[in-house]
Write a protein that holds these residues in place. Structure first.
Motif, PDB file in Angstrom:
ATOM      1  N   ALA A 205     -25.923  37.375 -39.040  1.00 27.77           N
ATOM      2  CA  ALA A 205     -25.745  36.522 -37.863  1.00 27.77           C
ATOM      3  C   ALA A 205     -27.084  35.966 -37.385  1.00 27.77           C
ATOM      4  CB  ALA A 205     -25.064  37.312 -36.750  1.00 27.77           C
ATOM      5  N   GLN A 206     -28.122  36.799 -37.402  1.00 34.70           N
ATOM      6  CA  GLN A 206     -29.441  36.332 -36.978  1.00 34.70           C
ATOM      7  C   GLN A 206     -29.985  35.280 -37.934  1.00 34.70           C
ATOM      8  OE1 GLN A 206     -32.250  39.486 -35.644  1.00 34.70           O
ATOM      9  NE2 GLN A 206     -30.507  40.888 -35.845  1.00 34.70           N
ATOM     10  N   ILE A 207     -29.745  35.462 -39.235  1.00 33.79           N
ATOM     11  CA  ILE A 207     -30.199  34.469 -40.217  1.00 33.79           C
ATOM     12  C   ILE A 207     -29.450  33.161 -40.030  1.00 33.79           C
ATOM     13  CG2 ILE A 207     -30.172  33.915 -42.680  1.00 33.79           C
ATOM     14  CD1 ILE A 207     -30.841  36.863 -43.221  1.00 33.79           C
ATOM     15  N   ALA A 208     -28.130  33.252 -39.821  1.00 35.00           N
ATOM     16  CA  ALA A 208     -27.341  32.027 -39.600  1.00 35.00           C
ATOM     17  C   ALA A 208     -27.814  31.305 -38.349  1.00 35.00           C
ATOM     18  CB  ALA A 208     -25.864  32.384 -39.492  1.00 35.00           C
ATOM     19  N   THR A 209     -28.090  32.044 -37.295  1.00 40.70           N
ATOM     20  CA  THR A 209     -28.579  31.433 -36.052  1.00 40.70           C
ATOM     21  C   THR A 209     -29.954  30.816 -36.266  1.00 40.70           C
ATOM     22  OG1 THR A 209     -27.340  33.013 -34.718  1.00 40.70           O
ATOM     23  CG2 THR A 209     -29.167  31.875 -33.647  1.00 40.70           C
ATOM     24  N   THR A 243     -45.305  22.481 -35.456  1.00 34.51           N
ATOM     25  CA  THR A 243     -45.726  23.880 -35.338  1.00 34.51           C
ATOM     26  C   THR A 243     -44.547  24.764 -34.953  1.00 34.51           C
ATOM     27  OG1 THR A 243     -47.966  23.238 -34.707  1.00 34.51           O
ATOM     28  CG2 THR A 243     -47.265  25.481 -34.139  1.00 34.51           C
ATOM     29  N   LEU A 244     -43.750  24.288 -33.986  1.00 33.80           N
ATOM     30  CA  LEU A 244     -42.571  25.060 -33.572  1.00 33.80           C
ATOM     31  C   LEU A 244     -41.598  25.228 -34.730  1.00 33.80           C
ATOM     32  CD1 LEU A 244     -40.879  26.441 -31.360  1.00 33.80           C
ATOM     33  CD2 LEU A 244     -39.923  24.181 -30.820  1.00 33.80           C
ATOM     34  N   LEU A 245     -41.411  24.164 -35.511  1.00 34.17           N
ATOM     35  CA  LEU A 245     -40.502  24.234 -36.658  1.00 34.17           C
ATOM     36  C   LEU A 245     -40.969  25.279 -37.660  1.00 34.17           C
ATOM     37  CD1 LEU A 245     -38.183  23.247 -38.435  1.00 34.17           C
ATOM     38  CD2 LEU A 245     -39.675  21.383 -39.221  1.00 34.17           C
ATOM     39  N   GLU A 246     -42.251  25.285 -37.967  1.00 37.36           N
ATOM     40  CA  GLU A 246     -42.772  26.247 -38.930  1.00 37.36           C
ATOM     41  C   GLU A 246     -42.715  27.675 -38.382  1.00 37.36           C
ATOM     42  OE1 GLU A 246     -43.268  25.487 -41.960  1.00 37.36           O
ATOM     43  OE2 GLU A 246     -42.925  23.348 -41.558  1.00 37.36           O
ATOM     44  N   GLN A 247     -42.919  27.813 -37.095  1.00 40.68           N
ATOM     45  CA  GLN A 247     -42.797  29.144 -36.494  1.00 40.68           C
ATOM     46  C   GLN A 247     -41.366  29.672 -36.611  1.00 40.68           C
ATOM     47  OE1 GLN A 247     -44.276  28.433 -32.517  1.00 40.68           O
ATOM     48  NE2 GLN A 247     -46.383  29.022 -33.060  1.00 40.68           N
ATOM     49  N   THR A 248     -40.404  28.783 -36.436  1.00 43.27           N
ATOM     50  CA  THR A 248     -39.006  29.189 -36.577  1.00 43.27           C
ATOM     51  C   THR A 248     -38.694  29.528 -38.028  1.00 43.27           C
ATOM     52  OG1 THR A 248     -38.443  27.697 -34.757  1.00 43.27           O
ATOM     53  CG2 THR A 248     -36.623  28.549 -36.076  1.00 43.27           C
ATOM     54  N   ARG A 249     -39.216  28.742 -38.954  1.00 48.27           N
ATOM     55  CA  ARG A 249     -39.009  29.043 -40.365  1.00 48.27           C
ATOM     56  C   ARG A 249     -39.629  30.391 -40.745  1.00 48.27           C
ATOM     57  NH1 ARG A 249     -40.410  23.041 -42.848  1.00 48.27           N
ATOM     58  NH2 ARG A 249     -38.289  22.168 -42.689  1.00 48.27           N
ATOM     59  N   ALA A 250     -40.734  30.731 -40.101  1.00 46.31           N
ATOM     60  CA  ALA A 250     -41.402  31.991 -40.404  1.00 46.31           C
ATOM     61  C   ALA A 250     -40.569  33.200 -39.995  1.00 46.31           C
ATOM     62  CB  ALA A 250     -42.761  32.036 -39.705  1.00 46.31           C
ATOM     63  N   LEU A 251     -39.549  32.985 -39.159  1.00 43.52           N
ATOM     64  CA  LEU A 251     -38.672  34.092 -38.765  1.00 43.52           C
ATOM     65  C   LEU A 251     -37.737  34.509 -39.899  1.00 43.52           C
ATOM     66  CD1 LEU A 251     -37.622  32.865 -35.194  1.00 43.52           C
ATOM     67  CD2 LEU A 251     -39.353  34.581 -35.752  1.00 43.52           C
ATOM     68  N   LEU A 255     -36.323  38.549 -41.765  1.00 42.94           N
ATOM     69  CA  LEU A 255     -34.891  38.810 -41.616  1.00 42.94           C
ATOM     70  C   LEU A 255     -34.226  38.952 -42.981  1.00 42.94           C
ATOM     71  CD1 LEU A 255     -33.986  36.323 -38.720  1.00 42.94           C
ATOM     72  CD2 LEU A 255     -34.106  38.820 -38.588  1.00 42.94           C
ATOM     73  N   GLU A 256     -34.605  38.087 -43.926  1.00 40.63           N
ATOM     74  CA  GLU A 256     -34.017  38.155 -45.262  1.00 40.63           C
ATOM     75  C   GLU A 256     -34.433  39.437 -45.975  1.00 40.63           C
ATOM     76  OE1 GLU A 256     -33.784  33.324 -46.118  1.00 40.63           O
ATOM     77  OE2 GLU A 256     -35.513  34.497 -46.762  1.00 40.63           O
ATOM     78  N   LYS A 257     -35.663  39.871 -45.775  1.00 38.19           N
ATOM     79  CA  LYS A 257     -36.103  41.133 -46.374  1.00 38.19           C
ATOM     80  C   LYS A 257     -35.300  42.302 -45.812  1.00 38.19           C
ATOM     81  CE  LYS A 257     -39.550  43.408 -44.779  1.00 38.19           C
ATOM     82  NZ  LYS A 257     -40.896  43.870 -44.360  1.00 38.19           N
ATOM     83  N   ASN A 258     -35.154  42.345 -44.481  1.00 40.10           N
ATOM     84  CA  ASN A 258     -34.386  43.428 -43.858  1.00 40.10           C
ATOM     85  C   ASN A 258     -32.925  43.400 -44.294  1.00 40.10           C
ATOM     86  OD1 ASN A 258     -36.664  44.306 -42.499  1.00 40.10           O
ATOM     87  ND2 ASN A 258     -36.209  43.127 -40.650  1.00 40.10           N
ATOM     88  N   LEU A 259     -32.386  42.194 -44.458  1.00 44.19           N
ATOM     89  CA  LEU A 259     -30.997  42.082 -44.911  1.00 44.19           C
ATOM     90  C   LEU A 259     -30.853  42.635 -46.322  1.00 44.19           C
ATOM     91  CD1 LEU A 259     -28.083  41.111 -44.710  1.00 44.19           C
ATOM     92  CD2 LEU A 259     -28.863  38.841 -45.468  1.00 44.19           C
ATOM     93  N   GLN A 456     -35.523  32.703 -28.545  1.00 42.44           N
ATOM     94  CA  GLN A 456     -35.685  34.130 -28.303  1.00 42.44           C
ATOM     95  C   GLN A 456     -34.442  34.750 -27.674  1.00 42.44           C
ATOM     96  OE1 GLN A 456     -39.219  34.347 -25.898  1.00 42.44           O
ATOM     97  NE2 GLN A 456     -40.599  33.878 -27.603  1.00 42.44           N
ATOM     98  N   THR A 457     -33.821  34.041 -26.739  1.00 42.12           N
ATOM     99  CA  THR A 457     -32.646  34.609 -26.073  1.00 42.12           C
ATOM    100  C   THR A 457     -31.451  34.693 -27.017  1.00 42.12           C
ATOM    101  OG1 THR A 457     -32.019  32.401 -25.238  1.00 42.12           O
ATOM    102  CG2 THR A 457     -33.371  33.803 -23.797  1.00 42.12           C
ATOM    103  N   VAL A 458     -31.319  33.751 -27.956  1.00 31.42           N
ATOM    104  CA  VAL A 458     -30.208  33.795 -28.903  1.00 31.42           C
ATOM    105  C   VAL A 458     -30.336  35.022 -29.807  1.00 31.42           C
ATOM    106  CG1 VAL A 458     -29.132  32.671 -30.889  1.00 31.42           C
ATOM    107  CG2 VAL A 458     -29.758  31.329 -28.886  1.00 31.42           C
ATOM    108  N   ILE A 459     -31.533  35.236 -30.361  1.00 26.65           N
ATOM    109  CA  ILE A 459     -31.744  36.384 -31.242  1.00 26.65           C
ATOM    110  C   ILE A 459     -31.561  37.686 -30.470  1.00 26.65           C
ATOM    111  CG2 ILE A 459     -33.421  37.580 -32.670  1.00 26.65           C
ATOM    112  CD1 ILE A 459     -32.312  35.044 -33.919  1.00 26.65           C
ATOM    113  N   LYS A 460     -32.061  37.762 -29.263  1.00 24.44           N
ATOM    114  CA  LYS A 460     -31.931  38.986 -28.466  1.00 24.44           C
ATOM    115  C   LYS A 460     -30.479  39.249 -28.086  1.00 24.44           C
ATOM    116  CE  LYS A 460     -36.593  39.123 -26.522  1.00 24.44           C
ATOM    117  NZ  LYS A 460     -37.419  39.082 -25.288  1.00 24.44           N
ATOM    118  N   ARG A 461     -29.712  38.185 -27.872  1.00 22.18           N
ATOM    119  CA  ARG A 461     -28.291  38.381 -27.573  1.00 22.18           C
ATOM    120  C   ARG A 461     -27.559  38.967 -28.773  1.00 22.18           C
ATOM    121  NH1 ARG A 461     -24.301  35.870 -30.291  1.00 22.18           N
ATOM    122  NH2 ARG A 461     -25.258  33.815 -29.930  1.00 22.18           N
ATOM    123  N   ILE A 462     -27.862  38.504 -29.990  1.00 21.82           N
ATOM    124  CA  ILE A 462     -27.243  39.065 -31.189  1.00 21.82           C
ATOM    125  C   ILE A 462     -27.638  40.531 -31.348  1.00 21.82           C
ATOM    126  CG2 ILE A 462     -27.151  38.942 -33.708  1.00 21.82           C
ATOM    127  CD1 ILE A 462     -27.558  35.933 -33.457  1.00 21.82           C
TER     128      ILE A 462
END
Length: 490
Positions: A205-209, A243-251, A255-259, A456-462
């Protein structure tokens, strides 16, 4: 033969008369006197928020409610149920625990047969011998002859002070220990499958978001680039959005490793290789949050937790070993008898004139051994005291597990409520800020800050949703998982 029958009767009568057992008789420790798990009272039910879907439902605490053996079915997820079924059928840990229990049971049977019953054996001993006539004098010539012996031998050590029965008691306690260890393995396996499956669903769910956020940031970058080409935005705005886009991609990579690691762990839990596993998809939003949460009475917890029962079995075993060490200080009486025939030719071996028999006994009383036996008894007592303290520690940790789970359920429900409200507010803030930016009322830094806050709030809600499902599994595990209602039987 009549003499042999008399010997057997004597042995049986002696066995019936061996009723004294020295050493302590084991009694289960008294249950804890505490009446609650947490210092402050729990609410009747947890907080709820309808906008968070099924994960936002309120959960009610019900004191004394029965715990079903298949508690995971309360999530109403067929894929999750299938994972549990597969894991129970294929888990090497569970199979090993079952084999260990069978081994302990057979060791107990061997102890009973060796220690509590007479030893009866048949013996046939043909020999060819020679002796020197000179050894007996008188010029007797040397002679070579055959000798045939056939006999039935009986031996029995009277258990006058309970040494044998205490050893059997210790072996039976070992069987109890392995039985509860098997149920503990069952509980750990099912709980780990549930929590790991929930973790996999959460990460998916976090990866999809995150992909949705990347797409939104990509669209926003395209808009800023158009504005820059038309002179309506600065290069600084373009770089900031990039910069914001790349920061989001860096997330994504963490997540994929943990999955991947969680999926590998889940594959092993259900007894398959990570490269060959076919795990079903479990959608976090499709899981049902159990509405009624059992809260066992503190006095009942010590009988429900298999780890507590296992440590009590070890305490019982240590108590029996004190009895064994004590009985070793007292006399030991062994009776034996033999009935048979001896002849120098096979044809007359079983003739009445070839009959032989014997009845005997032995009394062994330790007198001096350098204090070894008393030291062994003191060591057994110290081992019992150690087992008792380990039992107390296990009980304390069990109560901590329940208290932690109950508090987590209550606080994480409130956290989800707050996180969902924060998500709704941050989404509204982002929409308003973007509108103001298009109208020229705010600069682009405000838009970037609003987007970061929303992500941040979307990921924390999941993550808060995940915590509620995991907390529920942790509570069922802390309360023992209902194994006594049919999980694993002897």
């Amino acid at each position: 033969m009549p003499q042999l029958k008399q010997s057997i009767i004597v042995l049986l009568l002696s066995y019936l008369l061996t009723g004294c057992m020295v050493g302590p008789d084991f009694h289960s420790p008294s249950p804890p006197i505490t009446q609650t798990y947490t210092k402050t009272p729990l609410p009747n039910k947890t907080a709820s928020i309808t906008t968070a879907g099924k994960a936002g439902y309120a959960q009610q605490f019900v004191t004394g409610q029965a715990i079903p053996a298949e508690w995971w079915a309360l999530y109403h997820s067929l894929p999750l149920n299938n994972l549990i079924t597969t894991g129970l059928a294929n888990s090497p840990n569970l199979a090993a625990a079952k084999a260990t229990l069978r081994q302990a049971q057979e060791n107990l049977n061997a102890q009973i047969g060796t220690l509590l019953f007479p030893s009866i054996s048949a013996q046939l001993n043909p020999q060819r011998q020679s002796y020197a006539g000179a050894s007996i004098g008188g010029g007797v010539p040397s002679s070579v002859f055959n000798l045939y012996n056939a006999s039935v031998n009986v031996a029995y050590t009277l258990d006058m002070f309970g040494n044998a029965r205490r050893q059997v008691e210790a072996a039976r306690a070992q069987v109890d220990y392995e039985y509860y260890e098997l149920n503990a393995a069952y509980l750990t396996l099912t709980a780990n499958i549930v929590t790991t499956a929930i973790a996999v669903a959460s990460l998916q769910a976090q990866i999809a978001t995150t992909h949705q956020l990347i797409q939104a940031d990509t669209n926003q970058l395209a808009i800023i680039n158009k504005q820059f080409n038309l002179g309506g935005a600065s290069q600084e705005n373009v770089l900031a959005q990039q910069t914001l886009l790349e920061q989001t991609r860096a997330l994504l990579p963490p997540l994929e490793k943990n999955l991947a690691q969680s999926q590998h762990a889940l594959a092993v839990l259900v007894g398959s290789f990570p490269s060959q596993s076919q795990l079903p998809d479990i959608n976090l939003d499709n899981l049902t949050l159990p509405a009624m949460l059992p809260v066992s009475l503190p006095s009942a917890l010590v009988r429900q937790r298999p780890d507590i029962q296992a440590t009590e079995a070890l305490l019982h075993q240590a108590s029996a070993q004190v009895g064994v060490a004590t009985a070793n200080l007292y006399p030991q009486i062994t009776l034996n008898g033999s009935y048979g025939w001896a002849s120098n030719v096979p044809s007359t071996l079983f003739h009445p004139l070839s009959n032989t028999w014997s009845i005997g006994g032995q009394l062994l009383q330790p007198i001096f051994n350098g204090g070894a036996l008393r030291a062994e008894r003191r060591a057994a007592i110290a081992a019992y005291e150690q087992a008792y303290e380990q039992y107390r520690q296990t009980v304390l940790q069990a109560f901590q597990n329940v208290a932690d789970s109950l508090r987590a359920l209550e606080t994480d429900a409130r956290e989800l409520k707050a996180q969902k409200r924060a998500e709704i507010a941050s989404r509204a803030t982002l929409q308003l800020t973007r509108k103001q930016f298009r109208l020229g009322a705010v600069n682009y830094i405000n838009v970037l800050n609003a987007e970061q806050q929303y992500q941040q709030t979307v990921i924390k809600r999941i993550q808060a949703q995940t915590a509620r499902y995991s907390d529920t599994a942790a509570l069922f595990q802390a309360l023992g998982g209902g194994w006594w209602n049919g999980a694993v039987t002897r």
